[in-house]
Design an enzyme around this catalytic site. Sequence first.
Site, PDB file in Angstrom:
ATOM      1  N   ASP A 161     -33.781 -26.106 -23.047  1.00 41.12           N
ATOM      2  CA  ASP A 161     -34.990 -26.917 -23.138  1.00 41.12           C
ATOM      3  C   ASP A 161     -35.258 -27.521 -21.757  1.00 41.12           C
ATOM      4  O   ASP A 161     -34.605 -27.168 -20.772  1.00 41.12           O
ATOM      5  CB  ASP A 161     -34.873 -27.990 -24.222  1.00 41.12           C
ATOM      6  CG  ASP A 161     -33.784 -29.020 -23.929  1.00 41.12           C
ATOM      7  OD1 ASP A 161     -33.100 -28.913 -22.881  1.00 41.12           O
ATOM      8  OD2 ASP A 161     -33.617 -29.953 -24.736  1.00 41.12           O
ATOM      9  N   GLU A 215     -34.954 -31.134 -36.322  1.00 43.78           N
ATOM     10  CA  GLU A 215     -35.506 -30.386 -35.193  1.00 43.78           C
ATOM     11  C   GLU A 215     -37.026 -30.381 -35.224  1.00 43.78           C
ATOM     12  O   GLU A 215     -37.684 -30.535 -34.186  1.00 43.78           O
ATOM     13  CB  GLU A 215     -34.968 -28.945 -35.197  1.00 43.78           C
ATOM     14  CG  GLU A 215     -33.501 -28.817 -34.832  1.00 43.78           C
ATOM     15  CD  GLU A 215     -33.219 -29.227 -33.395  1.00 43.78           C
ATOM     16  OE1 GLU A 215     -34.100 -29.048 -32.532  1.00 43.78           O
ATOM     17  OE2 GLU A 215     -32.117 -29.730 -33.131  1.00 43.78           O
ATOM     18  N   TYR A 262     -36.552 -21.535 -29.991  1.00 46.95           N
ATOM     19  CA  TYR A 262     -35.741 -22.705 -29.673  1.00 46.95           C
ATOM     20  C   TYR A 262     -35.188 -23.356 -30.947  1.00 46.95           C
ATOM     21  O   TYR A 262     -33.994 -23.638 -31.054  1.00 46.95           O
ATOM     22  CB  TYR A 262     -36.556 -23.736 -28.885  1.00 46.95           C
ATOM     23  CG  TYR A 262     -35.792 -25.023 -28.663  1.00 46.95           C
ATOM     24  CD1 TYR A 262     -34.890 -25.138 -27.623  1.00 46.95           C
ATOM     25  CD2 TYR A 262     -35.935 -26.096 -29.541  1.00 46.95           C
ATOM     26  CE1 TYR A 262     -34.156 -26.293 -27.436  1.00 46.95           C
ATOM     27  CE2 TYR A 262     -35.204 -27.258 -29.367  1.00 46.95           C
ATOM     28  CZ  TYR A 262     -34.323 -27.352 -28.312  1.00 46.95           C
ATOM     29  OH  TYR A 262     -33.588 -28.484 -28.146  1.00 46.95           O
TER      30      TYR A 262
END
Length: 307
Positions: free
Chosen positions: A148, A45, A130
């Site tokens: 997103d 990520e 996120y």
Amino acid sequence: MEDGPDTLPADVDAVRAALIEWYETDHRSYPWRETEDPYEILVSEVMSQQTQLDRVVEAWHAFLDEWPTAEALAEADRAAVVGFWTDHSLGYNNRAKYLHEAARQVRDEHDGEFPRTPDGLQELMGVGPYTANAVASFAFNNGDAVVDTNVKRVLYRAFSELHDKEEPPYQHIADELLPKGRSRVWNNAIMELGAVACGKTPRCDEAGCPWREWCDAYDTGDFTAPDVPTQPSFEGSRRQFRGRVVRALNEYGELPIDELGPRIRVDYSPDGEYGRAWLRSLLEDLSDEGMVQLTERDGAVIARLQR
């Protein structure tokens, strides 16, 4: 869904099932999708922020070869971690520093175990909402709906009610769509939909988008979205060809599919990109809406307007 917003379709369970089936049938293969290790997922990520996924794969493997666990990363020299980041052109070296510090927090403050919730993961250095939600979803199946840019684009196009709102409630809609206890597969699936089928240039039919039946953009041909501000030209749009089909059938009464094709586009070729499969998809949509009737006669598909 009784308490959901009126933007959701009545058959929301079918919407969920269609997307999950589409994703599980075929999706892009990335190594971090094959693991539930929170450390490996966190590395992916952080590396993926503003970096194309295909470029991340080699760097991700090399990073884990060098520091295979959070403990190994915590014990590493920070300069070596930053140097790796630079050597692999991953950009923003502060992300490397934050990742290193997060590994030390896991070791020193959490007894080597990653927090399992989005709120807990946000306590780690450099891990925002996120990223925390993504790790909670993909490692522990314990996240909220990820929102997103790709997901916003999908939701905006699918649900026309969002168009008139100054601040569209993307997170609320995404959370209502999320099947309970399935954040791992759902978040992967809806992000894949946005990346593969519903990009800035949509590939609805080519990618077999599972939401075509419910999608406002697919129905109208208007694929405007927050990150696609200019409305595409009507010329050459799916909406234009739907209109041509109706006009041709209104004029001729009924037509075999290979006679209808050349009447709605000059580049129609039965086995080509814009051939039988493309036209059959267009006609089936019109049939589902009760506008066109399809029958078979002597091995040929015949289209006529529904009366």
